[in-house]
Structure formats: C-alpha cells, structure tokens
Scaffold this active site. Structure first.
Site, PDB file in Angstrom:
ATOM      1  CG  HIS A  43      42.652  45.850  49.159  1.00  0.00           C
ATOM      2  ND1 HIS A  43      41.333  46.092  48.866  1.00  0.00           N
ATOM      3  CD2 HIS A  43      42.711  45.785  50.517  1.00  0.00           C
ATOM      4  CE1 HIS A  43      40.635  46.161  49.982  1.00  0.00           C
ATOM      5  NE2 HIS A  43      41.456  45.966  51.000  1.00  0.00           N
ATOM      6  CD  GLU A  70      41.304  49.036  45.919  1.00  0.00           C
ATOM      7  OE1 GLU A  70      40.739  49.471  44.909  1.00  0.00           O
ATOM      8  OE2 GLU A  70      41.203  47.847  46.293  1.00  0.00           O
ATOM      9  CG  HIS A 191      34.226  43.847  43.892  1.00  0.00           C
ATOM     10  ND1 HIS A 191      35.208  43.678  44.844  1.00  0.00           N
ATOM     11  CD2 HIS A 191      33.511  42.704  43.905  1.00  0.00           C
ATOM     12  CE1 HIS A 191      35.078  42.487  45.416  1.00  0.00           C
ATOM     13  NE2 HIS A 191      34.053  41.880  44.851  1.00  0.00           N
TER      14      HIS A 191
END
Length: 238
Positions: A43, A70, A191
């Site tokens: 990410h 991401e 997450h």
C-alpha cells in the site's frame, strides 16, 4: 480455501526507520511466498513513509503469486499500477494525513469517479476491488461501479471481537457478504484481522476469497517467526 495475502508495509516501515535496505522488502516477499502466502499486498502512499514506489517496481517482476497494490487512485498511483500490472488493484480512500486506512468508499457519492477509474484498470486486465464499510447500500453502490470485488473494512469487527461480542461483531459482515454474492461481487477483507479473530470471521462470512493481513501478522512474526505465523494463518483459513 480463503487466500492469504501478506501485506509487507511494516517490513518497509522498519527498513525506513534506519535507512539502507535492511530488512529487504523483496526478500521478505519471496520468503512469505516460500512459506505459503498466496499473495503479496503493498500500500504505497504519496509520502512513501513505508512502501516506496520503487519497491512496487522492484516487486512486480518478482512476485510469483498474486500481487495486490492498494491505494487512493491519485494520478501517480494510477500510473504506477498501469505500468506494473498487478493481479489486483484495491482502491482505498485514505487521505495523505491518515496514519492508516480508516474508512471505506462512499460508493454512491463517488460512483462515477470510481466507475471511470475501474474501467481503465479493467481495460488493462487488472482485477479491481473497492475498500468498503459493511453497509448494504455501499455494497450495492460498489456493484454499479463495475468492480470485480469488494474488500470489507474489518476494524470494527476486530474491536467488537476483542470486547467479547463476536456474534455482534461478525453479523454485518456476514449480511453484506450475502448481498455481495447475490450481486456477483467477489469478497475480500482486511484491517486488524489477526490469529485471534480470523477463524471466526472466516467461518461466518460466506464467499470469502481473500484476506490481506499486515500489521498483526508481522507483529506476531516477531514472536513466533514468519514461517510459523503464515502456516498458522493458512490452517485457520482452510
């Protein structure tokens, strides 16, 4: 079996704290795959505070499983993805100043914006996923963007699970997963998932294709080793 994609951002955070190239993110990705991970997630953020854009360029030709990038689809991010052609791009609406991702997309308000970006990625045969809260209306909005998958934002699940409210914690995710399946959307999640809460989530969320786990997995690996921890996740995800 639900696939495990290992997010290696925290490896880069540790490297960046000291400078140099220790630990090496490319070697970390190779090891994660060797130990059984079925995907690698990164990410990159605009300030490159952990994964750098150059890391993505270095990883793209090396990752042999599924490569998932991401991020918020700013122009530089879109360009990075199109040039490195991962298996999957996951669109996350995080602002520059957030410590970590903290909300899903409003897929109704941003529907046209997402539709345009997703069409560009799909034109290049890159699978798309949208980061969303466990809200039925956001799932329905996501389907209208043309995305292939959604990624359910699981922080609230982790918080409620830790408080002992596991049935309450998983209920909205299970309901949204059923809606997503009915709409023909693939289901990812990520997450704050961990060895403590992943099994219950997997058992109660239908159609779960992939989980992306970074912070907890890397922290757990500090105690038990990367290979051991990845193997534990794989057993729990069967």
């Amino acid at each position: 079996m639900t696939k495990l994609s290992v997010n290696i951002n925290k490896i880069a955070t540790l490297r960046n704290a000291r400078g140099g190239n220790i630990p090496n993110v490319v070697e970390a990705a190779k090891n994660a795959e060797k130990f059984g991970a079925q995907g690698i997630t990164v990410h990159p953020r605009p300030d490159e505070r952990h994964i750098r854009y150059q890391d993505v360029r270095d990883l793209a030709p090396v990752v042999t499983t599924e490569f998932n990038i991401e991020g918020n689809p700013f122009d530089d991010f879109i360009d990075l993805v199109l040039k490195n052609k991962p298996t999957q791009v996951t669109l996350v609406p995080d602002d520059d100043n957030v410590l970590t991702s903290n909300a899903g997309w409003d897929t109704i308000k941003h529907q046209e914006y997402l539709k345009e970006i997703i069409a560009e990625f799909k034109k290049h045969n890159i699978r798309t996923s949208i980061f969303v809260d466990p809200d039925p209306e956001m799932i329905k909005g996501a389907q209208k963007t043309g995305t292939d998958r959604i990624e359910l934002y699981t922080e609230e699940y982790a918080v409620q699970f830790a408080k002992g409210n596991k049935e309450k914690a998983v209920k909205p995710y299970a309901e949204c997963a059923k809606i997503a399946q009915e709409l023909g959307l693939g289901i990812n999640a990520g997450h704050d998932l961990s060895l403590q809460n992943i099994k219950y989530f997997k058992e109660n969320v239908p159609g779960l294709l992939e989980v992306s786990i970074g912070h907890a997995l890397i922290a757990e690996a500090l105690y038990d080793g990367l290979e051991n921890v990845i193997q534990q996740y794989l057993k729990l995800l069967k």
